[in-house]
Structures are given as structure tokens and as C-alpha cells.
Enzyme design. Structure first.
Site, PDB file in Angstrom:
ATOM      1  N   SER A 120       3.356  -1.878  -9.272  1.00 41.46           N
ATOM      2  CA  SER A 120       4.266  -2.607  -8.398  1.00 41.46           C
ATOM      3  C   SER A 120       5.699  -2.442  -8.909  1.00 41.46           C
ATOM      4  O   SER A 120       6.172  -1.310  -9.063  1.00 41.46           O
ATOM      5  CB  SER A 120       3.840  -4.078  -8.305  1.00 41.46           C
ATOM      6  N   GLU A 219       2.142   3.881  -2.685  1.00 44.52           N
ATOM      7  CA  GLU A 219       1.404   2.697  -2.230  1.00 44.52           C
ATOM      8  C   GLU A 219       2.433   1.639  -1.883  1.00 44.52           C
ATOM      9  O   GLU A 219       3.583   1.706  -2.337  1.00 44.52           O
ATOM     10  CB  GLU A 219       0.410   2.215  -3.299  1.00 44.52           C
ATOM     11  N   HIS A 286      -2.197  -2.577  -4.185  1.00 38.56           N
ATOM     12  CA  HIS A 286      -2.354  -4.020  -4.078  1.00 38.56           C
ATOM     13  C   HIS A 286      -3.563  -4.419  -3.231  1.00 38.56           C
ATOM     14  O   HIS A 286      -3.669  -5.561  -2.795  1.00 38.56           O
ATOM     15  CB  HIS A 286      -1.098  -4.642  -3.464  1.00 38.56           C
TER      16      HIS A 286
END
Length: 315
Positions: A120, A219, A286
Site C-alpha cells: 500500500s 494493484e 487489498h
């Protein structure tokens, strides 16, 4: 300082795997963590035979950050410099890693390479450590995806394999992931670079390595489709995607996929013009039961078999 963007005789280094008895340290380079959750994750690591400690400011809070920039940087640099610390776990993502990613002690990184584990917002640190320190990191975490009561056995096993073995990592595309629809054909080899799309885009021009000849990992979570369109447009028009070998697409979560023109259609428009093999549906990100990948390692993307194989060699 020479970077990954320039010709150099220095190898990209793979840190050694951990062994029982090694010490790991939790640090918080981004947003404030959930203390109870971090302590649960620490118990998993102790179960692997590892010794666990925490950065001085690991549980601090400074507005939406886990301490001031100087505090968060001090903890991360202390872990990079400490010869007893053999791997560095980030307590989570959120916001803020990008504020300190260009100020790390890259000489310490190079002198004593050790895995940084996170994803992230931590993508910025992985990119900067690769560009300026030429050291491979682990895109992964003890993460529980949507609807999961706790960290899945698959996620734990994948992180253990990435951190404590020397085996190649083989990641299989999941047909149930919406991004699986983006898979094309072909097989390519290249260094795997990337991660969280929004964070990667914020790193362009200062922490993002040259992507020519690489496999780009993407992502995303919780974004509107228009934001993804802006980010992909910026990367293409600024020519950061020129010369890619291929694209690996992980989990895109919290999007509306049943729209007439969904985020999948937007991604397909941007990826088709690149003319390279694309493998979607990878359990990285995620979503449910995400696995781990080595950012900066040489990988083979095989769209025919739906596999991404990540090697361990230092090249």
C-alpha cells in the site's frame, strides 16, 4: 548517488532469508497503527522462532501520521543501521511514507541489506530502496481482506515462504478476481517493479525507477474509476511506461465492476496500447487472502498458464 536508472556494476541485492532466532523490528513510517492488531501479528512472528521488538515511535500519533517525519524516519533508519535487526516490518500503510522515502540511509541499506515488508503506502519505500539502494523488498503483510475474520492461512504461509525460505515464489492467477479479465497472452521475463497504483504514481519523477524492460505490478483499492484513469494517463503520457516487458495486475478492491464502463474497461484501454503481455487476477493487494511478492526481483510472467514466478537470484 548512482541509482537503478543508470548503468552500474552494482548488483540488485536479495537480502538473506530469516532464520529462527533472528530479530525483526516493527516500525511505522506511515499512518498510526492499531496496537492490538500489531501485537497479534508479533505473536505470529514469535511462533516462527523470531525475536520481535518495536521502533521507539512505532505507536506514536501526529495527526494522521505515526509521529512526525523526523520520528518516523529515525525509527526506520535505526532499523536499517542496526546489525541485530534482520528484517523490518511496517505496522501498516495509510499515508506518509512518501514524505520520508528520499531521505533514508541508503548507504546502510547497501551495506547490510535486509527485507522491508509492507505494501500500500509502503510502495514508495520499496521503490526508493530499489532505485537508490538497489535492494529487493517484500510486497506483503499480515493483511485480512474484505470479509475475512483474520489473516488467512494462505497469506501467512506466503509471507513465511517469502521471508524464511530460498524458494522461488510462484503466484497463480485467480479467475474470481475481476482483474483476471485483463489477461492477454504471451510470456516475458523482467524485473518486477510496482505496487499500489496511487502511491506509485506519486513516486513518479523522484522515487520510481526506470521501468524499461520491467514487469510492472499494479494493484489499487478504494479509488473511483476516474482517479485510476487519471493515474494511468499520467504514467503513460509522462512516458514512464515506455519499454515495459509486461504488466502484472493484482487486486483492485472497492470498485463497482458492474458498470457499463468499469475500471476494468479503463485499465484495458490503457494497457492495450502498450502492446505487452498482461496477466491479471493476481492475489496481490487489498483483496481476500493476498500473498507476497519480491519487489525488484527478476520474474517470469506467463499469461498462458496464469503464473507469475519470482526468482531469488541477485542480478
Amino acid at each position: 548517488m548512482e541509482s537503478l536508472d543508470h548503468a552500474t556494476t552494482d548488483q540488485v541485492l536479495t537480502p538473506p532469508p530469516l532464520r529462527p532466532g533472528d530479530k525483526i523490528r516493527f516500525v511505522s513510517p506511515a499512518s498510526p497503527p492499531d496496537r492490538d492488531r500489531v501485537l497479534r501479528h508479533a505473536e505470529i512472528l514469535r511462533g516462527w522462532g523470531l525475536r520481535v521488538d518495536f521502533g521507539e515511535h512505532a505507536f506514536h500519533k501526529h495527526h494522521y501520521l505515526a509521529g512526525t517525519d523526523e520520528e518516523r524516519l529515525a525509527d526506520l533508519d535505526a532499523a536499517l543501521r542496526d546489525p541485530e535487526v534482520r528484517a523490518i516490518f511496517t505496522t501498516g500503510g495509510g499515508k506518509g511514507s512518501y514524505r520520508i522515502a528520499d531521505r533514508l540511509d541508503f548507504a546502510a541499506v547497501r551495506r547490510d541489506p535486509k527485507f522491508l515488508i509492507g505494501f500500500s503506502d509502503i510502495t514508495t519505500l520499496h521503490l526508493s530502496l530499489l532505485r537508490h539502494g538497489r535492494v529487493i523488498g517484500i510486497h506483503g503483510a499480515f493483511f485480512a481482506g474484505p470479509g475475512e475474520e483474520g489473516v488467512s492461512a494462505e497469506t501467512v504461509s506466503a509471507l513465511h515462504g517469502a521471508l524464511m525460505t530460498t524458494e522461488d515464489i510462484v503466484i497463480q492467477s485467480r479467475p474470481e478476481e475481476p482483474t483476471a479479465a485483463l489477461t492477454t497472452s504471451g510470456r516475458v521475463t523482467g524485473r518486477l517493479i510496482g505496487g499500489h497504483l496511487e502511491t506509485l504514481t506519486a513516486a513518479a519523477g523522484w522515487a520510481l525507477p526506470n521501468l524499461s524492460g520491467t514487469i510492472l505490478l499494479l494493484e489499487a483499492n478504494g479509488r473511483y474509476r476516474g482517479q485510476v484513469d487519471r493515474q494511468m494517463t499520467m504514467l503513460r503520457k509522462a512516458r514512464h511506461l515506455d519499454g515495459l516487458a509486461g504488466v502484472a495486475i493484482g487486486q483492485f478492491t472497492d470498485f463497482e465492476f458492474d458498470l457499463r464502463f468499469s475500471v476494468i474497461d479503463i485499465l484495458r484501454e490503457h494497457l492495450n496500447v502498450l502492446g505487452v503481455p498482461v496477466l491479471g487476477g493476481l492475489p496481490l493487494g487489498h483483496g481476500r487472502s493476498p500473498v507476497s511478492a519480491l519487489i525488484g526481483a527478476v520474474a517470469e510472467l506467463d499469461a498462458e498458464t496464469g503464473t507469475l514466478t519470482i526468482g531469488r537470484g541477485s542480478i
